[in-house]
Design an enzyme around this catalytic site. Structure first.
Site, short mmCIF file in Angstrom:
data_model
loop_
_atom_site.label_atom_id
_atom_site.label_comp_id
_atom_site.label_asym_id
_atom_site.label_seq_id
_atom_site.Cartn_x
_atom_site.Cartn_y
_atom_site.Cartn_z
N ALA A 208 18.37 -8.18 43.55
CA ALA A 208 19.47 -7.37 43.00
C ALA A 208 18.90 -6.25 42.13
CB ALA A 208 20.38 -8.26 42.15
N GLY A 209 19.43 -5.05 42.31
CA GLY A 209 19.01 -3.92 41.47
C GLY A 209 17.56 -3.51 41.67
N PRO B 179 -0.08 -12.32 45.22
CA PRO B 179 -0.54 -13.71 45.35
C PRO B 179 0.41 -14.58 46.17
CG PRO B 179 -0.57 -13.01 43.06
CD PRO B 179 0.07 -11.91 43.82
N THR C 203 5.10 -2.00 30.20
CA THR C 203 5.17 -1.78 31.65
C THR C 203 5.85 -0.44 31.96
OG1 THR C 203 6.40 -2.55 33.60
CG2 THR C 203 7.26 -3.24 31.51
N ASP C 204 5.56 0.10 33.13
CA ASP C 204 6.27 1.32 33.56
C ASP C 204 7.72 1.02 33.95
OD1 ASP C 204 5.80 -0.05 35.95
OD2 ASP C 204 4.95 1.69 37.01
N GLU C 205 8.07 -0.26 34.05
CA GLU C 205 9.44 -0.60 34.45
C GLU C 205 10.47 -0.19 33.40
OE1 GLU C 205 10.08 -4.33 36.45
OE2 GLU C 205 7.96 -4.50 36.95
N GLU D 206 7.57 -12.88 28.69
CA GLU D 206 8.09 -13.37 29.96
C GLU D 206 8.07 -12.18 30.90
OE1 GLU D 206 9.02 -16.29 31.07
OE2 GLU D 206 8.81 -17.42 29.21
N TYR E 9 14.32 -8.13 32.49
CA TYR E 9 12.90 -8.05 32.11
C TYR E 9 12.59 -6.69 31.51
CZ TYR E 9 7.91 -7.03 32.71
OH TYR E 9 6.61 -6.63 32.51
N LYS F 167 11.50 -5.45 27.61
CA LYS F 167 10.25 -4.76 27.32
C LYS F 167 10.53 -3.41 26.67
CE LYS F 167 6.56 -5.76 28.11
NZ LYS F 167 5.55 -6.56 27.34
N ASN G 281 -0.09 -4.48 38.42
CA ASN G 281 -1.48 -4.95 38.46
C ASN G 281 -1.71 -5.93 39.60
OD1 ASN G 281 -2.87 -5.07 35.14
ND2 ASN G 281 -1.14 -3.84 35.79
N GLN H 280 2.05 -13.72 48.85
CA GLN H 280 1.80 -13.55 50.29
C GLN H 280 0.46 -14.18 50.68
OE1 GLN H 280 4.55 -12.70 51.23
NE2 GLN H 280 5.24 -11.68 49.36
N1 LIG Z 1 1.65 -7.90 35.73
C1 LIG Z 1 1.86 -6.59 35.76
O1 LIG Z 1 1.78 -5.97 36.82
C2 LIG Z 1 2.14 -5.83 34.47
C3 LIG Z 1 2.20 -4.45 34.51
C4 LIG Z 1 2.40 -3.73 33.33
C5 LIG Z 1 2.56 -4.41 32.15
N2 LIG Z 1 2.53 -5.76 32.12
C6 LIG Z 1 2.68 -6.43 30.81
O2 LIG Z 1 1.45 -7.09 30.52
C7 LIG Z 1 1.69 -8.28 29.77
C8 LIG Z 1 1.05 -9.45 30.47
O3 LIG Z 1 1.59 -9.57 31.79
P1 LIG Z 1 1.07 -10.69 32.79
O4 LIG Z 1 1.35 -10.20 34.16
O5 LIG Z 1 -0.30 -11.11 32.42
O6 LIG Z 1 2.09 -11.87 32.45
P2 LIG Z 1 2.00 -13.44 32.69
O7 LIG Z 1 3.40 -13.89 32.89
O8 LIG Z 1 0.98 -13.76 33.74
O9 LIG Z 1 1.44 -14.01 31.31
C9 LIG Z 1 2.19 -14.01 30.13
C10 LIG Z 1 1.50 -14.92 29.13
O10 LIG Z 1 2.26 -14.90 27.92
C11 LIG Z 1 2.45 -16.23 27.48
N3 LIG Z 1 3.72 -16.29 26.74
C12 LIG Z 1 4.97 -16.05 27.21
N4 LIG Z 1 5.88 -16.21 26.23
C13 LIG Z 1 5.19 -16.56 25.11
C14 LIG Z 1 5.57 -16.86 23.77
N5 LIG Z 1 6.85 -16.85 23.40
N6 LIG Z 1 4.58 -17.14 22.89
C15 LIG Z 1 3.28 -17.15 23.25
N7 LIG Z 1 2.86 -16.89 24.51
C16 LIG Z 1 3.81 -16.60 25.42
C17 LIG Z 1 2.47 -17.08 28.74
O11 LIG Z 1 2.15 -18.45 28.47
C18 LIG Z 1 1.42 -16.38 29.58
O12 LIG Z 1 0.13 -16.89 29.31
C19 LIG Z 1 3.21 -8.40 29.64
O13 LIG Z 1 3.58 -7.90 28.37
C20 LIG Z 1 3.74 -7.50 30.75
O14 LIG Z 1 5.01 -6.98 30.42
C21 LIG Z 1 2.33 -6.50 33.26
#
Ligand SMILES: NC(=O)c1ccc[n+]([C@@H]2O[C@H](COP(=O)([O-])OP(=O)(O)OC[C@H]3O[C@@H](n4cnc5c(N)ncnc54)[C@H](O)[C@@H]3O)[C@@H](O)[C@H]2O)c1
Length: 331
Positions: A271-272, A189, A120-122, A80, A147, A151, A177, A191
């Site tokens: 928040a935060g 997306p 994530t860097d968060e 999530e 979140y 992580k 990303n 905006q």
């Molecule tokens: N988006 C960013 O900028 C960013 C940056 C750094 C790291 N990340 C990390 O990269 C990863 C992917 O991020 P994203 O932006 O593609 O996320 P997203 O929310 O677009 O996609 C997450 C995917 O995981 C699936 N999913 C969620 N819970 C699940 C579960 N319990 N079982 C099976 N599938 C499940 C969802 O259906 C979805 O397809 C995450 O771990 C996130 O923490 C994201």
């Protein structure tokens, strides 16, 4: 190589699967994805004939074990991911991000399968706006939101499974990303599609918060570098020297869409809300020879805008629901 990709129907995972199918014909990809609101079959439509998509949950231990046993490596994206959702209801974040990662770890431990965990860097919290320092792999974990804390918990589980059980795993922590197939709840997306649907773009607070933007394809090439050549047990930070304030990104989106760059609404801040993220990617660059290819943010952003213009059938069905949630939160 037989590769299991969790979360491969989400934003980064789907882009990872697309580029893997395109560039690595010797890799057989299986995607495990629960197809939550954030994941969709349509995101994998261009490669539907080339990958196996298993609809299932990463907390389903029997299913995860079966799929991991059939694989040579796992890249674990599933999570999530939306901070605003986490603030409204943290429970799914605990379940997917913590129990889900635990379930994946137990399966790779039992089957002795290589794991790359995507984070994530968060997890590092934020930096002051006026400082010059950046996150490194040694920065103390200091997450701010439900979140980022889930992580962070997942990352710590991975580290301890490496140390305690000898699991063959690596971790990467990436900055924000952007690119195609990102859910319309996310900043860029949102905006773009606000403009495309005649809504006004929305900026949290003053927009001074700084994010370190990277194109999703550069992130995914780094994930492959770490998976193939990263040191086991190591953490790599992924970033492309892309620091920009949210206000600057908002103005760039509007400019590239031929709008007045000041034609947006300021809304109540989250928040935060973390102030600044910034990544020092030296280890990845110096040890693994990775460098970003999308170095012109405006070009990557223009291509992303064009993708959303051309793919309303992909994002249109989710737009009203996403905006209804924002309306409820007053953001
Ligand atoms: N988006 C960013 O900028 C960013 C940056 C750094 C790291 N990340 C990390 O990269 C990863 C992917 O991020 P994203 O932006 O593609 O996320 P997203 O929310 O677009 O996609 C997450 C995917 O995981 C699936 N999913 C969620 N819970 C699940 C579960 N319990 N079982 C099976 N599938 C499940 C969802 O259906 C979805 O397809 C995450 O771990 C996130 O923490 C994201």
């Amino acid at each position: 190589m037989r590769l299991l990709v969790t979360g491969g129907a989400g934003f980064i995972g789907a882009n990872f699967v697309h580029s893997t199918v395109r560039d690595r014909p010797n890799v057989a990809v299986t995607v495990l994805d629960a197809l939550t609101y954030a994941g969709s079959r349509e995101s994998l439509a261009p490669v539907a004939d080339d990958v196996r998509l298993v609809e299932g949950d990463i907390t389903d231990a029997a299913l995860v074990d079966t799929l991991v046993a059939e694989s040579d490596a796992v890249v674990h994206f599933a999570a999530e991911t939306h901070v605003d959702n986490a603030l409204a209801d943290p429970e799914p974040f605990l379940r997917s991000n913590v129990i889900g990662t635990f379930t994946v770890l137990e399966a790779v431990r039992r089957n002795d399968v290589r794991l790359h965990h995507v984070s994530t860097d968060e997890v590092y919290g934020d930096l002051p706006l006026d400082a010059k320092d950046r996150f490194t792999a040694e920065t103390r974990y200091n997450p701010s939101s439900p979140y980022s804390s889930t992580k962070a918990a997942a990352d710590l589980l991975v580290r301890s499974w490496v140390r305690s059980y000898g699991v063959r795993a690596t971790i990467s922590n990436c900055s924000n990303n952007y690119g195609p197939y990102q859910h319309v709840e996310k900043f860029i997306p949102r905006q773009i599609t606000n403009v495309l649907t005649g809504r006004r773009p929305k900026l949290y607070g003053s927009g001074a918060n700084v994010r370190d933007w990277i194109h999703v394809d550069d992130h995914n090439r780094a994930v492959w570098r770490v998976l193939t050549d990263g040191g086991l047990g190591r953490t790599y930070l992924i970033g492309a020297d892309g620091e920009r304030s949210n206000l600057a990104v908002m103005r760039a989106v509007l400019r590239l869409m031929d709008r007045d760059p000041d034609d947006f609404d300021h809304v109540t801040d989250r928040a935060g809300h973390d102030l600044r993220y910034a990544i020092d990617p030296s280890a990845l660059r110096d040890e693994l020879g990775w460098a970003p290819e999308h170095t012109e943010f405006d070009l990557g952003l223009a291509a992303t805008i064009a993708w959303y213009r051309d793919n309303e059938s992909w994002w249109g069905p989710m737009k009203d629901t996403a905006e209804a949630a924002y309306q409820e939160w007053g953001r």
